[in-house]
Design an enzyme around this catalytic site. Structure first.
Site, PDB file in Angstrom:
ATOM      1  CG  ASN A  13      -1.725   1.237   1.382  1.00  0.00           C
ATOM      2  OD1 ASN A  13      -1.808   2.040   0.457  1.00  0.00           O
ATOM      3  ND2 ASN A  13      -2.344   1.409   2.543  1.00  0.00           N
ATOM      4  CD1 TRP A  14       3.860   1.168  -2.846  1.00  0.00           C
ATOM      5  CD2 TRP A  14       3.832   2.399  -4.731  1.00  0.00           C
ATOM      6  NE1 TRP A  14       4.723   0.598  -3.740  1.00  0.00           N
ATOM      7  CE2 TRP A  14       4.724   1.323  -4.905  1.00  0.00           C
ATOM      8  CE3 TRP A  14       3.637   3.298  -5.783  1.00  0.00           C
ATOM      9  CZ2 TRP A  14       5.440   1.143  -6.095  1.00  0.00           C
ATOM     10  CZ3 TRP A  14       4.341   3.110  -6.962  1.00  0.00           C
ATOM     11  CH2 TRP A  14       5.242   2.039  -7.119  1.00  0.00           C
ATOM     12  CE  LYS A  15      -0.150   3.259   4.646  1.00  0.00           C
ATOM     13  NZ  LYS A  15      -0.153   3.360   6.092  1.00  0.00           N
ATOM     14  CG  HIS A  99      -5.912   2.061   4.878  1.00  0.00           C
ATOM     15  ND1 HIS A  99      -5.489   3.024   5.762  1.00  0.00           N
ATOM     16  CD2 HIS A  99      -4.918   1.140   4.801  1.00  0.00           C
ATOM     17  CE1 HIS A  99      -4.271   2.698   6.180  1.00  0.00           C
ATOM     18  NE2 HIS A  99      -3.907   1.570   5.615  1.00  0.00           N
ATOM     19  CD  GLU A 101      -2.942   5.605   6.542  1.00  0.00           C
ATOM     20  OE1 GLU A 101      -2.872   5.679   5.302  1.00  0.00           O
ATOM     21  OE2 GLU A 101      -2.053   5.056   7.236  1.00  0.00           O
ATOM     22  CD  GLU A 171      -3.733  -2.490   7.127  1.00  0.00           C
ATOM     23  OE1 GLU A 171      -2.617  -2.738   6.683  1.00  0.00           O
ATOM     24  OE2 GLU A 171      -4.327  -1.421   6.891  1.00  0.00           O
ATOM     25  N   GLY A 177       2.089   2.324  10.644  1.00  0.00           N
ATOM     26  CA  GLY A 177       3.041   3.429  10.501  1.00  0.00           C
ATOM     27  C   GLY A 177       3.706   3.839  11.802  1.00  0.00           C
ATOM     28  CB  SER A 217       4.794  -1.740  11.975  1.00  0.00           C
ATOM     29  OG  SER A 217       4.375  -0.411  12.207  1.00  0.00           O
ATOM     30  N   GLY A 238       2.696  -1.103   4.203  1.00  0.00           N
ATOM     31  CA  GLY A 238       2.790   0.314   3.856  1.00  0.00           C
ATOM     32  C   GLY A 238       4.244   0.703   3.648  1.00  0.00           C
ATOM     33  N   GLY A 239       4.860   1.254   4.684  1.00  0.00           N
ATOM     34  CA  GLY A 239       6.223   1.792   4.616  1.00  0.00           C
ATOM     35  C   GLY A 239       7.217   0.888   3.890  1.00  0.00           C
TER      36      GLY A 239
END
Ligand code: PGA
Length: 255
Positions: A13-15, A99, A101, A171, A177, A217, A238-239
């Site tokens: 998930n590149w966001k 998601h 966010e 999640e 994150g 994470s 993500g990251g």
């Protein structure tokens, strides 16, 4: 309980990261690192404007492209929104829905998540449905209630046949994150709770066949332990998905 009954899926998930040019470069870097990985499905969920370059760069490879959201209407006066049909026509196969966010910052609710899930599935997209508790909910020991409610409402109107195109990502919001990863046992426990919710609604066989990922994470170092758990069938990353070498290592750990 048999992990072999379902597909392992590692999704990035590149966001809101990577421009179209960076997309091309990143995928070209990733390709040779994962080309031999056949046992798990690899998905990259990229920003809307990167989709075209991502699809081009990933053509004829084992990397599939996803989006990070979709609107529930077919078309119309929804300024700034993107429909399922638009995504499909661009070569998108997966879409992340719900998601945390989007729930936290953009007013997403269980009800709008459900509407998006139905629109995406009916159009022919595969859905990565995100559920997860916030820190206070975990502290109050209501994680099970929260993820069960989110899962049930998101899947209203989704029948057994449609479920085949649904992946669920557990999640925990406190782990996203933050570098604070859930323990493998915590991840396994909640993924198991979600699987029970599916079993109640769709029967044990359908539940056993559904891919349930962990996200929050996950990285090259901690992924092997998480992915070894019987109820954890993959990851939403993500990251670490922004770094090809790290993402490729996670894919390898899922083999
Ligand atoms: P993270 O994000 O891996 O950076 O914690 C996961 C996600 O939000 O899907």
């Amino acid at each position: 309980m048999n992990k072999k009954l379902r597909k392992a899926i590692i999704a990035g998930n590149w966001k809101m990261n990577n421009t179209p040019a960076q997309t091309k470069k990143t995928i070209n870097e990733l390709k040779p690192l994962v080309e031999k990985c056949k046992k798990c499905e690899i998905v990259l969920c990229v920003p809307f404007v990167d989709i075209q370059n991502a699809v081009k760069a990933a053509k004829d490879t084992n990397i599939k492209i996803g989006a990070q959201n979709v609107h529930f209407a077919e078309k119309g006066a929804y300024t700034g929104e993107i429909s399922a049909q638009m995504l499909l026509e661009c070569g998108v196969e997966y879409v992340i829905i719900g998601h945390s966010e989007r729930r936290q910052y953009f007013g997403e609710t269980d009800e709008t998540v459900n509407k998006r899930v139905l629109a995406a599935l009916n159009a022919g997209l595969k859905v990565i449905l995100c559920v997860g508790e916030v820190l206070t909910e975990r502290e109050q020991d209501v994680t099970s209630e929260v993820v069960s409610r989110q899962t049930k409402i998101a899947l209203l109107g989704v029948d057994k046949k449609m479920l085949k195109n649904v992946v669920i990502a557990y999640e925990p919001v406190w782990a996203i994150g933050t570098g604070k990863v859930a323990t493998a046992d915590q991840a396994d426990e909640v993924c198991g709770i979600i699987r029970n919710v599916l079993a109640e609604k769709y029967g044990a066989k359908a539940a056993e066949g559904t891919t349930i990922q962990y996200g929050g994470s996950m990285n090259a170092q901690n992924s092997a332990e998480l992915l070894a758990k019987v109820n954890v069938d993959g990851g939403l990353i993500g990251g670490a998905s922004l770094k090809p070498a790290d993402f490729a290592q996670i894919v390898k750990n899922a083999q």
